[in-house]
Design a protein around this motif. Structure first.
Motif, short mmCIF file in Angstrom:
data_model
loop_
_atom_site.label_atom_id
_atom_site.label_comp_id
_atom_site.label_asym_id
_atom_site.label_seq_id
_atom_site.Cartn_x
_atom_site.Cartn_y
_atom_site.Cartn_z
N ASP A 12 0.85 -1.19 0.00
CA ASP A 12 0.00 0.00 0.00
C ASP A 12 0.89 1.25 0.00
OD1 ASP A 12 -1.74 2.13 0.59
OD2 ASP A 12 -3.01 0.89 1.87
N ALA A 35 0.95 4.23 -7.02
CA ALA A 35 1.66 3.07 -7.55
C ALA A 35 3.17 3.27 -7.43
CB ALA A 35 1.29 2.83 -9.00
N VAL A 51 4.36 -0.22 -5.86
CA VAL A 51 3.59 -1.44 -5.68
C VAL A 51 4.36 -2.60 -6.29
CG1 VAL A 51 1.33 -0.31 -5.61
CG2 VAL A 51 2.24 -1.09 -7.79
N ALA A 53 4.98 -5.99 -8.44
CA ALA A 53 4.54 -6.38 -9.78
C ALA A 53 3.26 -7.19 -9.69
CB ALA A 53 5.63 -7.20 -10.46
N LYS A 54 2.46 -7.12 -10.72
CA LYS A 54 1.18 -7.83 -10.75
C LYS A 54 1.39 -9.31 -10.42
CE LYS A 54 -3.02 -7.55 -13.35
NZ LYS A 54 -3.65 -6.97 -14.51
N GLY A 55 0.60 -9.80 -9.46
CA GLY A 55 0.68 -11.20 -9.06
C GLY A 55 1.76 -11.50 -8.04
N GLU A 56 2.58 -10.50 -7.71
CA GLU A 56 3.66 -10.69 -6.73
C GLU A 56 3.20 -10.27 -5.34
OE1 GLU A 56 8.12 -10.07 -8.42
OE2 GLU A 56 7.24 -8.39 -7.38
N THR A 57 3.64 -11.00 -4.34
CA THR A 57 3.37 -10.64 -2.97
C THR A 57 4.64 -10.05 -2.36
OG1 THR A 57 1.80 -12.47 -2.76
CG2 THR A 57 2.65 -11.53 -0.72
#
Length: 122
Positions: A12, A35, A51, A53-57
């Motif tokens: 966040d 972002a 933030v 990358a997409k799909g990354e935790t």
């Protein structure tokens, strides 16, 4: 060579920016849609938050942290009280054996899910 910036991925960006502005005195230089944000410490260091990358935790080692050294024990204790009063979970103020005289400080988790240390050399 001088270390002049760091870049961390966080879950966040907005909440993490707000935390660093409110409690640690950093100033926001840029924020692109929560972002990617750039914060300045006023001493030549910029702190970038982005933030994942997409799909990354986002996950940091439990020992990973960034530190803020303050003038003295009173400043450590004052910041600890301030954070607790704001509802931030902070560890107890402790004395550490490091360097010739040691230090006093505490750790707390940021909204970005990484630890910060607030400490002072004794």
């Amino acid at each position: 060579m001088k270390l002049n910036h760091a870049n961390l991925a966080v879950a966040d960006v907005g909440a993490t920016v707000a935390f660093f502005e409110r409690f640690l005195g950093l100033s926001l230089l840029a924020n692109r849609n929560n972002a990617f944000a750039v914060l300045d410490d006023g001493h030549g260091f910029t702190f970038n938050l982005m933030v994942a990358a997409k799909g990354e935790t986002v996950s940091y080692s439990r020992n990973f942290h960034i530190g803020f050294f303050v003038a003295d024990e009173a400043a450590v204790r004052s910041k600890h009280v301030e954070l607790l009063a704001a509802g931030v979970e902070a560890g107890e103020v402790q004395f550490y054996k490091r360097g010739p005289t040691g230090s006093v400080g505490f750790y707390c988790m940021t909204p970005g899910a990484f630890l910060i240390e607030v400490a002072a050399n004794l």
